[in-house]
Structures are given as C-alpha cells and as structure tokens.
Design an enzyme around this catalytic site. Structure first.
Site, PDB file in Angstrom:
ATOM      1  N   ASP A  16     -86.679  44.752  38.121  1.00 27.00           N
ATOM      2  CA  ASP A  16     -87.938  44.011  38.300  1.00 27.00           C
ATOM      3  C   ASP A  16     -89.136  44.944  38.450  1.00 27.00           C
ATOM      4  O   ASP A  16     -89.010  46.040  38.986  1.00 27.00           O
ATOM      5  CB  ASP A  16     -87.803  43.110  39.542  1.00 27.00           C
ATOM      6  CG  ASP A  16     -88.891  42.051  39.593  1.00 27.00           C
ATOM      7  OD1 ASP A  16     -89.398  41.654  38.519  1.00 27.00           O
ATOM      8  OD2 ASP A  16     -89.248  41.622  40.705  1.00 27.00           O
ATOM      9  N   HIS A  33     -92.636  46.062  29.775  1.00 22.49           N
ATOM     10  CA  HIS A  33     -91.287  45.773  29.269  1.00 22.49           C
ATOM     11  C   HIS A  33     -90.826  46.894  28.344  1.00 22.49           C
ATOM     12  O   HIS A  33     -89.673  47.320  28.390  1.00 22.49           O
ATOM     13  CB  HIS A  33     -91.265  44.432  28.530  1.00 22.49           C
ATOM     14  CG  HIS A  33     -91.536  43.255  29.433  1.00 22.49           C
ATOM     15  ND1 HIS A  33     -90.938  43.110  30.658  1.00 22.49           N
ATOM     16  CD2 HIS A  33     -92.362  42.183  29.289  1.00 22.49           C
ATOM     17  CE1 HIS A  33     -91.362  41.986  31.229  1.00 22.49           C
ATOM     18  NE2 HIS A  33     -92.230  41.411  30.421  1.00 22.49           N
ATOM     19  N   LEU A 127     -67.675  53.092  30.989  1.00 21.96           N
ATOM     20  CA  LEU A 127     -68.458  52.146  31.785  1.00 21.96           C
ATOM     21  C   LEU A 127     -68.421  50.744  31.165  1.00 21.96           C
ATOM     22  O   LEU A 127     -68.642  50.587  29.958  1.00 21.96           O
ATOM     23  CB  LEU A 127     -69.912  52.629  31.877  1.00 21.96           C
ATOM     24  CG  LEU A 127     -70.855  51.731  32.673  1.00 21.96           C
ATOM     25  CD1 LEU A 127     -70.574  51.850  34.176  1.00 21.96           C
ATOM     26  CD2 LEU A 127     -72.309  52.067  32.396  1.00 21.96           C
TER      27      LEU A 127
HETATM   28  C1  IPE Z   1     -85.615  38.339  38.113  1.00 22.79           C
HETATM   29  O1  IPE Z   1     -86.948  38.748  38.142  1.00 22.79           O
HETATM   30  C2  IPE Z   1     -85.114  38.289  36.704  1.00 22.79           C
HETATM   31  C3  IPE Z   1     -85.005  39.566  36.006  1.00 22.79           C
HETATM   32  C4  IPE Z   1     -85.356  40.754  36.431  1.00 22.79           C
HETATM   33  C5  IPE Z   1     -84.425  39.487  34.712  1.00 22.79           C
HETATM   34  P1  IPE Z   1     -88.161  37.704  38.168  1.00 22.79           P
HETATM   35  O2  IPE Z   1     -89.385  38.536  38.136  1.00 22.79           O
HETATM   36  O3  IPE Z   1     -87.992  36.697  37.118  1.00 22.79           O
HETATM   37  O4  IPE Z   1     -87.986  37.006  39.590  1.00 22.79           O
HETATM   38  P2  IPE Z   1     -89.038  36.301  40.520  1.00 22.79           P
HETATM   39  O5  IPE Z   1     -89.818  35.340  39.681  1.00 22.79           O
HETATM   40  O6  IPE Z   1     -89.918  37.370  41.076  1.00 22.79           O
HETATM   41  O7  IPE Z   1     -88.226  35.661  41.592  1.00 22.79           O
HETATM   42  C1  IPE Z   2     -88.685  42.249  35.061  1.00 28.44           C
HETATM   43  O1  IPE Z   2     -90.027  42.554  35.215  1.00 28.44           O
HETATM   44  C2  IPE Z   2     -88.340  41.947  33.622  1.00 28.44           C
HETATM   45  C3  IPE Z   2     -88.017  40.530  33.353  1.00 28.44           C
HETATM   46  C4  IPE Z   2     -87.990  39.567  34.229  1.00 28.44           C
HETATM   47  C5  IPE Z   2     -87.696  40.205  31.990  1.00 28.44           C
HETATM   48  P1  IPE Z   2     -91.119  41.422  35.415  1.00 28.44           P
HETATM   49  O2  IPE Z   2     -91.609  40.997  34.081  1.00 28.44           O
HETATM   50  O3  IPE Z   2     -90.616  40.339  36.286  1.00 28.44           O
HETATM   51  O4  IPE Z   2     -92.261  42.244  36.160  1.00 28.44           O
HETATM   52  P2  IPE Z   2     -93.136  41.767  37.398  1.00 28.44           P
HETATM   53  O5  IPE Z   2     -92.183  41.336  38.469  1.00 28.44           O
HETATM   54  O6  IPE Z   2     -93.982  40.647  36.923  1.00 28.44           O
HETATM   55  O7  IPE Z   2     -93.904  42.977  37.781  1.00 28.44           O
HETATM   56 MG    MG Z   3     -90.616  40.035  38.265  1.00 31.71          MG
END
Ligand code: IPE
Ligand code: IPE
Ligand code: MG
Length: 241
Positions: A16, A33, A127
């Site tokens: 995240d 991303h 792995l």
């Molecule tokens: C969880 O992160 C999902 C992934 C990293 C794939 P999110 O960014 O979607 O989660 P919330 O919205 O902060 O709970």
């Molecule tokens: C995690 O990073 C990737 C996915 C959920 C696909 P985020 O896109 O949730 O990044 P933040 O949390 O908004 O910074």
């Molecule tokens: Mg996120």
C-alpha cells in the site's frame, strides 16, 4: 521463546501507498503504481533469498474495482506488462506463480496471460508466489461456504461434518500454511479485506514506508521484528522453554 523459526515460512503483504508516493512528488497516482512494480520485483527476489517458502502479495482487492475507471485500466495494463516482462525471470529463479481471487471481470487477454504464467512456472519448487488480484476475504469465505452448501444440497456431505478443516480446504489458499508474518506498508493499520481466515494467528507488522520505497532494508527490518516475536497461539508458554 521467539518465533518458532527465525524465518517465516509464509509472508503476506499488503503493498500500500503507491498513490501517496506519487502525490508527494506532484505526480498522478499512476506514476506510483508504476514505481511500485520495482518494489514488487525486489520483495520476490529478497524473500526467495531469505528462504521464505510462500509469499502472498495483495495487488488488487475486490473493492479496488470501485476506483476510477482510468486508474483500474492503468493497473490492469501494468499487470499485463509486468507479467509479460517478469515471467521468464521468475521461471529462471524457480519461482512458482499462482493467482488467487475472482478474475472473471478481467479481460480475456489478461486471464490468458495469468494462466500462461501459472502453467510456465507450474513445476518450479522455489518460492511459491501467490498474487491476490480481484481478491476479497469476505468473497473467499463466501465461495468456500457456498461450495460446501452445494455438497450438502447434493447429499454428498452432512452439515454436521462441516468443520474448520472443511472450510479451510475450500478457501482459495487451501493447502498453503497460513501466513506467519503479515506486512502492510503505507502507514494504515488495517486488513482491508485481505486473507481474513488465514491471518487468524499471523504476526502483524505495519510500517509507514510507502510501497515504492519498500526495499531490502525494509524487508530485513520486518524479518528481524518477526524473529523476536513470541507466538503463543492461545497457550501459556513454559517459562523454561
Ligand atoms: C488494500 O489497499 C489493497 C491493496 C493493496 C491491493 P487499499 O488502499 O485498497 O485499502 P484501503 O482502502 O486503504 O483500506
Ligand atoms: C496500493 O496503493 C496499490 C493498490 C491498491 C492497487 P494505493 O493505490 O492504495 O496507494 P494509496 O494508499 O492511495 O497511497
Ligand atoms: Mg491504499
């Protein structure tokens, strides 16, 4: 007593913080991303090197479909390209790749690419890499329960025979030891519908590092923290042990 083994057999990661990483640089979320792909490649390499047996990466949740179509499209595009680029190296490094989640909403081309990665790496004994895409913990438990209910309906199973092992055996991660170490980057301290059943006794590690910045130093810190944990699984530990 510290963790049963200093090295976790199974590590599960919520990757995240990509969006915030980009925003901090005045860039669109997609740039985060893109930058996250490198961190993903590194954690696979570093877990394999550290002797971790199973690595599960949360790449796209069932709730992430609710993001703007442009961001979802970009993520799908990135998966497609990353798969095309990385599978040969994963295969060379004896990594076996599998995908868990509901993939029915993915394009046919992407589903084909995922299948190809699974088939190409199917006999690798290094792995064991699980990529959770279109994954949701609630949906996972729901499909497991539904499958058992269908067996009951067909007269093939007695309701009284449904136990924890029966449910676990129907989950998408069936047969895989549950995660010993859970890592979430990006500063949020929540599970966000990841492996709800499987995480029951995992050690939970949260760090503020945004995913694109998570590197070997970050992983080593998590592994060191894990090695110092005392896992009790509800028991009282003998003082002498
Ligand atoms: C969880 O992160 C999902 C992934 C990293 C794939 P999110 O960014 O979607 O989660 P919330 O919205 O902060 O709970
Ligand atoms: C995690 O990073 C990737 C996915 C959920 C696909 P985020 O896109 O949730 O990044 P933040 O949390 O908004 O910074
Ligand atoms: Mg996120």
């Amino acid at each position: 007593m510290t963790a049963d083994s200093a090295i976790p057999r199974h590590v599960a990661v919520i990757m995240d913080g990509n969006g915030r990483w980009a925003q901090q640089r005045g860039q669109p979320r997609g740039a985060g991303h893109r930058a996250g792909v490198k961190a993903t490649r590194e954690i696979v390499e570093n877990c394999a090197r550290a002797g971790v047996g199973y690595l599960t990466l949360f790449a796209f949740s069932s709730e992430n479909w609710q993001r703007p179509a442009s961001e979802v499209g970009l993520l799908m595009d990135l998966f497609m390209r990353a798969l095309g680029k990385e599978v040969a190296d994963l295969d060379k490094n004896k990594v076996r790749v599998r995908f868990v989640g509901d993939h029915t909403a993915f394009s046919d081309a992407l589903q084909r690419e995922m299948r190809k990665a699974e088939v190409t790496t199917a006999s690798n004994d290094g792995l064991q890499l699980y990529i959770a895409v279109g994954y949701g913990g609630h949906a996972d438990i729901t499909q497991a329960v539904r499958a058992l209910a269908e067996q009951v309906e067909a007269g093939a199973l007695k309701a009284s025979h449904i136990d924890e092992a029966a449910i676990a055996g129907r989950l998408l991660m069936a047969g895989v030891p549950p995660p010993d170490l859970f890592i979430r980057t990006g500063g949020e301290q929540r599970i966000s519908n990841f492996l709800l059943w499987d995480l029951a006794y995992s050690e939970l590690y949260f760090c503020d590092t945004l995913w694109p910045d998570f590197d070997k130093v970050g992983l080593d810190a998590a592994l060191r923290w894990y090695a110092g944990r005392q896992r009790r699984f509800g028991r009282v530990l003998d003082e002498a042990s």
